[in-house]
Scaffold this motif. Structure first.
Motif, mmCIF file in Angstrom:
data_model
loop_
_atom_site.group_PDB
_atom_site.id
_atom_site.type_symbol
_atom_site.label_atom_id
_atom_site.label_comp_id
_atom_site.label_asym_id
_atom_site.label_seq_id
_atom_site.Cartn_x
_atom_site.Cartn_y
_atom_site.Cartn_z
ATOM 1 N N SER A 135 8.296 -4.859 25.544
ATOM 2 C CA SER A 135 7.404 -6.011 25.622
ATOM 3 C C SER A 135 6.036 -5.600 26.165
ATOM 4 C CB SER A 135 8.024 -7.089 26.523
ATOM 5 O OG SER A 135 7.086 -8.121 26.729
ATOM 6 N N VAL A 136 5.082 -5.430 25.235
ATOM 7 C CA VAL A 136 3.722 -5.072 25.654
ATOM 8 C C VAL A 136 3.124 -6.201 26.497
ATOM 9 C CG1 VAL A 136 1.402 -4.456 24.853
ATOM 10 C CG2 VAL A 136 3.399 -3.651 23.599
ATOM 11 N N THR A 137 3.407 -7.431 26.097
ATOM 12 C CA THR A 137 2.826 -8.591 26.792
ATOM 13 C C THR A 137 3.270 -8.631 28.253
ATOM 14 O OG1 THR A 137 2.913 -9.770 24.713
ATOM 15 C CG2 THR A 137 2.526 -11.096 26.673
ATOM 16 N N LEU A 138 4.590 -8.475 28.472
ATOM 17 C CA LEU A 138 5.085 -8.530 29.851
ATOM 18 C C LEU A 138 4.591 -7.334 30.666
ATOM 19 C CD1 LEU A 138 8.753 -9.838 29.382
ATOM 20 C CD2 LEU A 138 6.794 -11.065 30.345
ATOM 21 N N PHE A 139 4.518 -6.181 29.994
ATOM 22 C CA PHE A 139 4.022 -4.960 30.632
ATOM 23 C C PHE A 139 2.577 -5.171 31.116
ATOM 24 C CE2 PHE A 139 2.030 -0.757 30.479
ATOM 25 C CZ PHE A 139 2.987 0.082 31.034
ATOM 26 N N VAL A 140 1.754 -5.713 30.222
ATOM 27 C CA VAL A 140 0.346 -5.965 30.564
ATOM 28 C C VAL A 140 0.255 -7.021 31.660
ATOM 29 C CG1 VAL A 140 -1.853 -6.878 29.686
ATOM 30 C CG2 VAL A 140 -0.547 -5.260 28.314
ATOM 31 N N ALA A 141 1.076 -8.082 31.543
ATOM 32 C CA ALA A 141 1.049 -9.166 32.536
ATOM 33 C C ALA A 141 1.390 -8.629 33.925
ATOM 34 C CB ALA A 141 2.018 -10.267 32.134
ATOM 35 N N ALA A 142 2.397 -7.735 33.988
ATOM 36 C CA ALA A 142 2.791 -7.167 35.287
ATOM 37 C C ALA A 142 1.624 -6.409 35.912
ATOM 38 C CB ALA A 142 3.995 -6.240 35.109
ATOM 39 N N PHE A 143 0.930 -5.619 35.089
ATOM 40 C CA PHE A 143 -0.186 -4.849 35.633
ATOM 41 C C PHE A 143 -1.378 -5.730 35.998
ATOM 42 C CE2 PHE A 143 2.031 -1.047 34.182
ATOM 43 C CZ PHE A 143 1.869 -0.276 35.326
ATOM 44 N N CYS A 144 -1.521 -6.831 35.271
ATOM 45 C CA CYS A 144 -2.617 -7.755 35.627
ATOM 46 C C CYS A 144 -2.393 -8.294 37.046
ATOM 47 C CB CYS A 144 -2.691 -8.907 34.632
ATOM 48 S SG CYS A 144 -3.391 -8.394 33.059
ATOM 49 N N VAL A 145 -1.158 -8.686 37.335
ATOM 50 C CA VAL A 145 -0.864 -9.201 38.677
ATOM 51 C C VAL A 145 -1.018 -8.082 39.712
ATOM 52 C CG1 VAL A 145 0.863 -10.300 40.154
ATOM 53 C CG2 VAL A 145 0.684 -10.968 37.755
ATOM 54 N N ILE A 146 -0.498 -6.898 39.383
ATOM 55 C CA ILE A 146 -0.610 -5.755 40.309
ATOM 56 C C ILE A 146 -2.085 -5.503 40.645
ATOM 57 C CG2 ILE A 146 -0.455 -3.216 40.390
ATOM 58 C CD1 ILE A 146 2.300 -3.490 39.019
ATOM 59 N N PHE A 147 -2.945 -5.574 39.628
ATOM 60 C CA PHE A 147 -4.346 -5.234 39.884
ATOM 61 C C PHE A 147 -5.139 -6.351 40.552
ATOM 62 C CE2 PHE A 147 -3.341 -1.423 37.702
ATOM 63 C CZ PHE A 147 -4.138 -0.504 38.371
ATOM 64 N N THR A 148 -4.627 -7.587 40.494
ATOM 65 C CA THR A 148 -5.282 -8.605 41.338
ATOM 66 C C THR A 148 -5.070 -8.229 42.802
ATOM 67 O OG1 THR A 148 -3.357 -10.088 41.504
ATOM 68 C CG2 THR A 148 -4.910 -10.510 39.700
ATOM 69 N N MET A 149 -3.874 -7.663 43.088
ATOM 70 C CA MET A 149 -3.552 -7.335 44.490
ATOM 71 C C MET A 149 -4.200 -6.018 44.925
ATOM 72 S SD MET A 149 0.324 -8.795 44.740
ATOM 73 C CE MET A 149 1.018 -7.752 43.494
ATOM 74 N N TYR A 150 -4.433 -5.130 43.980
ATOM 75 C CA TYR A 150 -5.185 -3.905 44.281
ATOM 76 C C TYR A 150 -6.607 -4.286 44.710
ATOM 77 C CZ TYR A 150 -8.048 0.201 43.085
ATOM 78 O OH TYR A 150 -8.959 1.222 43.102
ATOM 79 N N GLY A 151 -7.250 -5.147 43.922
ATOM 80 C CA GLY A 151 -8.596 -5.617 44.276
ATOM 81 C C GLY A 151 -8.576 -6.438 45.548
ATOM 82 N N GLY A 152 -7.558 -7.279 45.667
ATOM 83 C CA GLY A 152 -7.433 -8.115 46.867
ATOM 84 C C GLY A 152 -7.316 -7.288 48.131
#
Lengths: 44, 434
Positions: free
Chosen positions: B330-347
């Protein structure tokens, strides 16, 4: 006069505040748009 | 009186009626500029064919040399923030931002000349910490939100810097030049002008400043946090726990970021093209930007410690889930997981100044923040090295490329568990302001 009234008295024109935000928002918006265009390739 | 007295701290004290909402644009002007440092890699390929123009020629720099530009820039960021933080607190933000503009824009001009004589120079750190420290003082009621706005600008700077450089190089390149030197000179001029906008606009609050509308109880609470000197803060376990918190959060994120493009292509072989992978990198950088404002603003309400606990706990779960999502296809779920991860990296970047302010007070928060940023420099070396080494080790031992990132994700998750423990050990957080 209380400090907050002295330091926060609303005398800075709202237009100046909006202009300052516009100056930084335009390049940021352009950058985000460029990135979104690139990111769109992921969904093609 | 010299013209430079305009830069003195006493000349920057806000007059009565000055709106504190003019300070975030001043901070953004600086951070949107220096955030360009994130996109230095846009020069890597053109600088590897300065002599050959269309292809690398003998005497051209190899890519292994040009990538050092990025490493040096971030090492200098941490070191200069460390070295100049106390000076910033003494002279005030306007002089510090002016010096940052001279160094940053000057770095472009030196680099433009350096392209001809093959030498490189960049500097960033002072510009990073000076607006952050000022915003914390203007927004004692919402320090997370205020610093989130500025540090969001640093994330946005790469989004501007990369296409700007690309467009300028396209404009300047010709049969005898790749256009790097005039591009660097033009960018130096643009960034200097933009940073000067921030220099002119910035003000420090008067000593007795309180936000408009703050009640007596809120004022008392805001004034409760005793300030600690940077030297003394360095001797406390709290400082080093926060150093570890930032280091571990950034190491995990920056490691993945450095390999994001090959990672998604190898995980979904034949399904994700190089262009789509570049889109993935762009997509997560937007979430990185949004997370800087979102999470740091949230931290004003739920507290800094809880916010970092969310970063580390949710991040651990997501890193552990990524290999499974890859196997599911699932490319979509894979991308979604990293999107959330990177909000927290920036946070993680954006919330740390407010965390420091909670623990050590506002007086020398810029200097303390500067010292803490050495964690970023260390993470910028450790993160990519760990990811690259683990991947190469796995591929070298016969693990298929699509599976090569599984262990990497578990290593990243374990780093975040370490961060969770360090964060849990932090004591003495000031009361929430929200």
């Amino acid at each position: 006069m209380a400090p907050e009234e002295r330091s926060e008295r609303p005398s800075t024109p709202v237009g100046l505040v909006l202009l300052a935000w516009l100056v930084v928002s335009v390049p940021l918006g352009w950058g985000v748009l460029q990135t979104l265009e690139k990111a769109a390739a992921l969904f093609r | 009186m010299s013209a430079l007295s305009f830069l003195d701290r006493e000349r920057t004290v806000a007059p009565p009626g000055y709106s504190r909402w003019l300070v975030p644009p001043a901070a953004l002007a600086i951070h949107l500029s220096i955030g360009q440092g994130y996109s230095l890699s846009v020069f890597n390929l053109p600088m590897s064919r300065l002599l050959g123009i269309t292809a690398p020629a003998p005497g051209d720099w190899p890519l292994t040399t040009t990538v050092w530009m990025f490493n040096i820039a971030f090492a200098v960021l941490g070191l200069s923030a460390f070295a100049w933080g106390k000076w910033l607190e003494r002279v005030g933000p306007r002089k510090a931002m002016f010096v940052a503009a001279l160094c940053f824009a000057g770095g472009f001009f030196v680099a433009a000349a350096g392209v001809a004589v093959h030498s490189l120079a960049v500097g960033l750190g002072l510009g990073y910490i000076s607006p952050v420290s000022t915003l914390i003082k203007w927004f004692p009621d919402r320090p997370g939100m205020a610093t989130g706005m500025a540090i969001m600008g640093f994330g946005g700077g790469a989004m501007i810097g990369s296409p700007l450089a690309q467009n300028l190089m396209d404009h300047y390149q010709g049969p005898t030049s790749v256009g790097v030197a005039p591009t660097l000179a033009t960018m130096g001029a643009i960034y200097f002008a933009f940073m000067m906008f921030g220099v002119v606009l910035v003000r420090v609050p008067p000593p007795d400043f309180h936000p408009h509308g703050a009640g007596a109880a809120a004022k008392a609470k805001l004034g409760q946090t005793a300030s600690m000197t940077a030297d003394r803060a360095l001797k406390t376990p709290q400082f080093w726990l926060l150093w570890a918190v930032l280091f571990l959060n950034v190491t995990a994120g920056i490691g993945v970021l450095s390999q994001a493009s090959p990672m998604i292509q190898e995980t979904f072989q034949g399904r994700v093209s190089a262009m789509a992978a570049a889109g993935f990198v762009g997509f997560i950088s937007i979430f990185n930007l949004l997370g800087r404002f979102f999470w740091s603003s949230i931290s004003d309400f739920i507290g800094r410690k809880r916010t970092y606990a969310i970063y580390f706990a949710l991040g651990t779960l997501l890193y552990c889930a990524v290999p499974k999502l890859g196997r599911l296809g699932s490319v979509t779920l894979f991308v979604a997981a990293f999107c959330v991860i990177f909000t927290m990296y920036g946070g993680g970047f954006a919330t740390i100044p407010a965390y420091l302010r909670d623990l050590f007070g506002v007086e020398q928060v810029g200097a303390i923040h500067g010292r803490l940023l050495t964690a970023w420099s260390a993470a910028a070396v450790a993160g990519p090295s760990i990811v690259t080494y683990v991947r190469e080790y796995q591929v070298g031992h016969g693990v298929p490329k699509a599976e090569a990132y599984t262990i990497t994700m578990y290593v990243m998750a374990s780093l975040l568990v370490g961060g969770l423990v360090c964060n849990a050990l932090v004591v003495g957080e000031a009361p929430r302001t929200g």
